[in-house]
Scaffold this motif. Sequence first.
Motif, PDB file in Angstrom:
ATOM      1  N   LEU A  31      17.550 -91.105  22.269  1.00  0.00           N
ATOM      2  CA  LEU A  31      17.847 -92.198  21.340  1.00  0.00           C
ATOM      3  C   LEU A  31      17.539 -91.804  19.906  1.00  0.00           C
ATOM      4  O   LEU A  31      18.285 -92.161  18.978  1.00  0.00           O
ATOM      5  CB  LEU A  31      17.046 -93.449  21.727  1.00  0.00           C
ATOM      6  CG  LEU A  31      17.452 -94.129  23.041  1.00  0.00           C
ATOM      7  CD1 LEU A  31      16.504 -95.288  23.351  1.00  0.00           C
ATOM      8  CD2 LEU A  31      18.888 -94.623  22.971  1.00  0.00           C
ATOM      9  N   SER A  32      16.436 -91.056  19.716  1.00  0.00           N
ATOM     10  CA  SER A  32      16.092 -90.585  18.371  1.00  0.00           C
ATOM     11  C   SER A  32      17.151 -89.629  17.839  1.00  0.00           C
ATOM     12  O   SER A  32      17.550 -89.709  16.671  1.00  0.00           O
ATOM     13  CB  SER A  32      14.721 -89.908  18.395  1.00  0.00           C
ATOM     14  OG  SER A  32      14.401 -89.378  17.131  1.00  0.00           O
ATOM     15  N   LEU A  33      17.621 -88.720  18.695  1.00  0.00           N
ATOM     16  CA  LEU A  33      18.677 -87.790  18.279  1.00  0.00           C
ATOM     17  C   LEU A  33      19.963 -88.531  17.952  1.00  0.00           C
ATOM     18  O   LEU A  33      20.644 -88.235  16.950  1.00  0.00           O
ATOM     19  CB  LEU A  33      18.907 -86.773  19.402  1.00  0.00           C
ATOM     20  CG  LEU A  33      19.952 -85.684  19.125  1.00  0.00           C
ATOM     21  CD1 LEU A  33      19.514 -84.815  17.955  1.00  0.00           C
ATOM     22  CD2 LEU A  33      20.176 -84.833  20.372  1.00  0.00           C
ATOM     23  N   LEU A  34      20.293 -89.519  18.796  1.00  0.00           N
ATOM     24  CA  LEU A  34      21.505 -90.317  18.548  1.00  0.00           C
ATOM     25  C   LEU A  34      21.383 -91.108  17.256  1.00  0.00           C
ATOM     26  O   LEU A  34      22.352 -91.211  16.480  1.00  0.00           O
ATOM     27  CB  LEU A  34      21.741 -91.254  19.728  1.00  0.00           C
ATOM     28  CG  LEU A  34      22.978 -92.159  19.657  1.00  0.00           C
ATOM     29  CD1 LEU A  34      24.233 -91.317  19.612  1.00  0.00           C
ATOM     30  CD2 LEU A  34      23.011 -93.121  20.837  1.00  0.00           C
ATOM     31  N   TRP A  35      20.194 -91.667  16.984  1.00  0.00           N
ATOM     32  CA  TRP A  35      19.975 -92.433  15.759  1.00  0.00           C
ATOM     33  C   TRP A  35      20.122 -91.541  14.527  1.00  0.00           C
ATOM     34  O   TRP A  35      20.769 -91.932  13.548  1.00  0.00           O
ATOM     35  CB  TRP A  35      18.604 -93.083  15.795  1.00  0.00           C
ATOM     36  CG  TRP A  35      18.192 -93.715  14.498  1.00  0.00           C
ATOM     37  CD1 TRP A  35      17.376 -93.193  13.540  1.00  0.00           C
ATOM     38  CD2 TRP A  35      18.633 -94.981  13.993  1.00  0.00           C
ATOM     39  NE1 TRP A  35      17.261 -94.048  12.476  1.00  0.00           N
ATOM     40  CE2 TRP A  35      18.029 -95.163  12.724  1.00  0.00           C
ATOM     41  CE3 TRP A  35      19.471 -95.982  14.483  1.00  0.00           C
ATOM     42  CZ2 TRP A  35      18.230 -96.292  11.950  1.00  0.00           C
ATOM     43  CZ3 TRP A  35      19.671 -97.112  13.704  1.00  0.00           C
ATOM     44  CH2 TRP A  35      19.058 -97.256  12.460  1.00  0.00           C
ATOM     45  N   ASN A  36      19.523 -90.361  14.551  1.00  0.00           N
ATOM     46  CA  ASN A  36      19.634 -89.447  13.417  1.00  0.00           C
ATOM     47  C   ASN A  36      21.073 -89.007  13.187  1.00  0.00           C
ATOM     48  O   ASN A  36      21.507 -88.828  12.044  1.00  0.00           O
ATOM     49  CB  ASN A  36      18.745 -88.221  13.639  1.00  0.00           C
ATOM     50  CG  ASN A  36      17.272 -88.552  13.590  1.00  0.00           C
ATOM     51  OD1 ASN A  36      16.859 -89.482  12.889  1.00  0.00           O
ATOM     52  ND2 ASN A  36      16.459 -87.828  14.342  1.00  0.00           N
ATOM     53  N   ALA A  37      21.812 -88.818  14.279  1.00  0.00           N
ATOM     54  CA  ALA A  37      23.209 -88.415  14.136  1.00  0.00           C
ATOM     55  C   ALA A  37      24.069 -89.548  13.564  1.00  0.00           C
ATOM     56  O   ALA A  37      24.990 -89.309  12.768  1.00  0.00           O
ATOM     57  CB  ALA A  37      23.760 -87.967  15.485  1.00  0.00           C
ATOM     58  N   ALA A  38      23.768 -90.778  13.983  1.00  0.00           N
ATOM     59  CA  ALA A  38      24.578 -91.917  13.545  1.00  0.00           C
ATOM     60  C   ALA A  38      24.091 -92.531  12.245  1.00  0.00           C
ATOM     61  O   ALA A  38      24.761 -93.427  11.700  1.00  0.00           O
ATOM     62  CB  ALA A  38      24.591 -92.993  14.636  1.00  0.00           C
ATOM     63  N   LEU A  39      22.943 -92.083  11.717  1.00  0.00           N
ATOM     64  CA  LEU A  39      22.369 -92.714  10.530  1.00  0.00           C
ATOM     65  C   LEU A  39      23.307 -92.690   9.323  1.00  0.00           C
ATOM     66  O   LEU A  39      23.428 -93.708   8.631  1.00  0.00           O
ATOM     67  CB  LEU A  39      21.033 -92.044  10.184  1.00  0.00           C
ATOM     68  CG  LEU A  39      20.237 -92.688   9.044  1.00  0.00           C
ATOM     69  CD1 LEU A  39      19.911 -94.141   9.369  1.00  0.00           C
ATOM     70  CD2 LEU A  39      18.954 -91.909   8.772  1.00  0.00           C
ATOM     71  N   PRO A  40      23.996 -91.556   9.012  1.00  0.00           N
ATOM     72  CA  PRO A  40      24.930 -91.599   7.873  1.00  0.00           C
ATOM     73  C   PRO A  40      26.027 -92.645   8.043  1.00  0.00           C
ATOM     74  O   PRO A  40      26.434 -93.292   7.066  1.00  0.00           O
ATOM     75  CB  PRO A  40      25.514 -90.172   7.841  1.00  0.00           C
ATOM     76  CG  PRO A  40      24.506 -89.328   8.537  1.00  0.00           C
ATOM     77  CD  PRO A  40      23.902 -90.202   9.581  1.00  0.00           C
ATOM     78  N   LEU A  41      26.497 -92.831   9.280  1.00  0.00           N
ATOM     79  CA  LEU A  41      27.546 -93.830   9.522  1.00  0.00           C
ATOM     80  C   LEU A  41      26.995 -95.244   9.376  1.00  0.00           C
ATOM     81  O   LEU A  41      27.674 -96.130   8.842  1.00  0.00           O
ATOM     82  CB  LEU A  41      28.142 -93.634  10.910  1.00  0.00           C
ATOM     83  CG  LEU A  41      28.743 -92.250  11.193  1.00  0.00           C
ATOM     84  CD1 LEU A  41      29.314 -92.196  12.601  1.00  0.00           C
ATOM     85  CD2 LEU A  41      29.818 -91.909  10.164  1.00  0.00           C
ATOM     86  N   ILE A  42      25.761 -95.455   9.857  1.00  0.00           N
ATOM     87  CA  ILE A  42      25.137 -96.777   9.715  1.00  0.00           C
ATOM     88  C   ILE A  42      24.920 -97.112   8.246  1.00  0.00           C
ATOM     89  O   ILE A  42      25.234 -98.223   7.783  1.00  0.00           O
ATOM     90  CB  ILE A  42      23.808 -96.820  10.492  1.00  0.00           C
ATOM     91  CG1 ILE A  42      24.070 -96.656  11.991  1.00  0.00           C
ATOM     92  CG2 ILE A  42      23.072 -98.135  10.237  1.00  0.00           C
ATOM     93  CD1 ILE A  42      22.812 -96.505  12.811  1.00  0.00           C
ATOM     94  N   LEU A  43      24.390 -96.144   7.488  1.00  0.00           N
ATOM     95  CA  LEU A  43      24.187 -96.368   6.055  1.00  0.00           C
ATOM     96  C   LEU A  43      25.522 -96.543   5.336  1.00  0.00           C
ATOM     97  O   LEU A  43      25.621 -97.321   4.380  1.00  0.00           O
ATOM     98  CB  LEU A  43      23.413 -95.193   5.452  1.00  0.00           C
ATOM     99  CG  LEU A  43      21.969 -95.019   5.936  1.00  0.00           C
ATOM    100  CD1 LEU A  43      21.341 -93.786   5.317  1.00  0.00           C
ATOM    101  CD2 LEU A  43      21.143 -96.253   5.602  1.00  0.00           C
ATOM    102  N   GLY A  44      26.551 -95.823   5.804  1.00  0.00           N
ATOM    103  CA  GLY A  44      27.881 -96.011   5.217  1.00  0.00           C
ATOM    104  C   GLY A  44      28.411 -97.409   5.452  1.00  0.00           C
ATOM    105  O   GLY A  44      29.022 -98.016   4.560  1.00  0.00           O
ATOM    106  N   GLY A  45      28.167 -97.946   6.646  1.00  0.00           N
ATOM    107  CA  GLY A  45      28.568 -99.330   6.915  1.00  0.00           C
ATOM    108  C   GLY A  45      27.829-100.318   6.049  1.00  0.00           C
ATOM    109  O   GLY A  45      28.413-101.297   5.550  1.00  0.00           O
ATOM    110  N   CYS A  46      26.506-100.089   5.852  1.00  0.00           N
ATOM    111  CA  CYS A  46      25.727-100.975   4.964  1.00  0.00           C
ATOM    112  C   CYS A  46      26.231-100.894   3.531  1.00  0.00           C
ATOM    113  O   CYS A  46      26.347-101.916   2.835  1.00  0.00           O
ATOM    114  CB  CYS A  46      24.252-100.595   5.031  1.00  0.00           C
ATOM    115  SG  CYS A  46      23.483-100.843   6.643  1.00  0.00           S
TER     116      CYS A  46
END
Length: 386
Positions: A31-46
């Motif tokens: 989950l930590s690896l998935l979160w770090n990988a998806a973090l740029p996309l999450i921040l992009g959505g914000c």
Amino acid sequence: MKKYKIPWKLILALTAAVLFILNFSGVLQGLSLLWNAALPLILGGCLAFVLNLIMYPMESWFRNKSPKLEKKARPLAITLSLLIFIGIISLLCVLVLPQLVESIQLLIRTIPGYVRDLQEFLSKLFKDHPQIADYINSLNIDWNSMFQKITGFLSSGVQGALNSAVTVVTSITSATVNSIIMLIFAIYILADKERFVRLYHRLCALYLPKEKEARLTHILVTFDSSFRSFVIGQCTDALILGTLCTLGMWLFQLPYAPMIGTLVGVTNIIPMIGAFIGGGIGCFLVFTVSPMKALVFLIFLCVIQQFESNVIYPRIVGNSVGLPGIFVTVVIVIGGALAGVAGMVMGIPVAAAIYKLLSEYIAQKEIRAGLRPDPEQQPEKAGPAS
């Protein structure tokens, strides 16, 4: 086998729960690896969500202004919203960073004078105790040697950092790439946001009944409205606090009033404690000019921050998101204890949406129980006779 139905869903859920418990550490790492990988996309959505608040009225204005601008309305609105966002950040850096560096340099030059004045004050204070006075007068700090040691320490730290240049370059490259991905993803969402709405409705039509789709859509719209109102309320509150801070500093004839007022207002986006972060930097800047004025600024900031936190903020933000003022304070305290600054910022709109949904649910229960009238079945009042 036909006579007894096997609860496959329950069996699969229990199996997944057992595997999750047995491999808890591995699941957390995944989950930590998935979160770090998806973090740029999450921040992009914000980022897209915030930019859309600026882009939407601009796009509507371009479309209504001229038929020729209809096809170019969205690209123009996206470009202008990005420029406004980047301009605000750049303006803040230009206002604060040069003055902060200059104040640090000034403080380094004035520290010896402050220490000498303090020695003279303490010598007069302890003039009836010659031993203490002689000890204070005998203190002689070699400031040049101290600053050379500090410079050498910083140089050695920089040298040590340069020795691990691969790590530094990798970190900078990763941050740059993530920032570019975040920006590109935000622009893509803004440019083609209708596609995501259509995809949502297509998936709901495939997997959800109409009633559940309507309920889920209502929940998402409620959360979207809460976050929009929260962002607008935060910006309004930051503008009010920054203006009050600037006017108060002008009234007390304190230095750097526009810059510190802007800084306090911008950092106030972090609920409750944000203004103190900006105020700490502002107090340091004022201290380089006059320690007494820094004390006046500190007292003034504490007073205005208490007024803002207890009167202005709960009313503006609470009213904008539809959450009572007392609940805003409770959410900030609990959210800050659970998740720090992120809990403070995200807790208010989430709590506001949940509060609104619970209020609607309780109202429906009361209507069904006959405890309150159904507004949809109330007869319309007759108008005045013509």
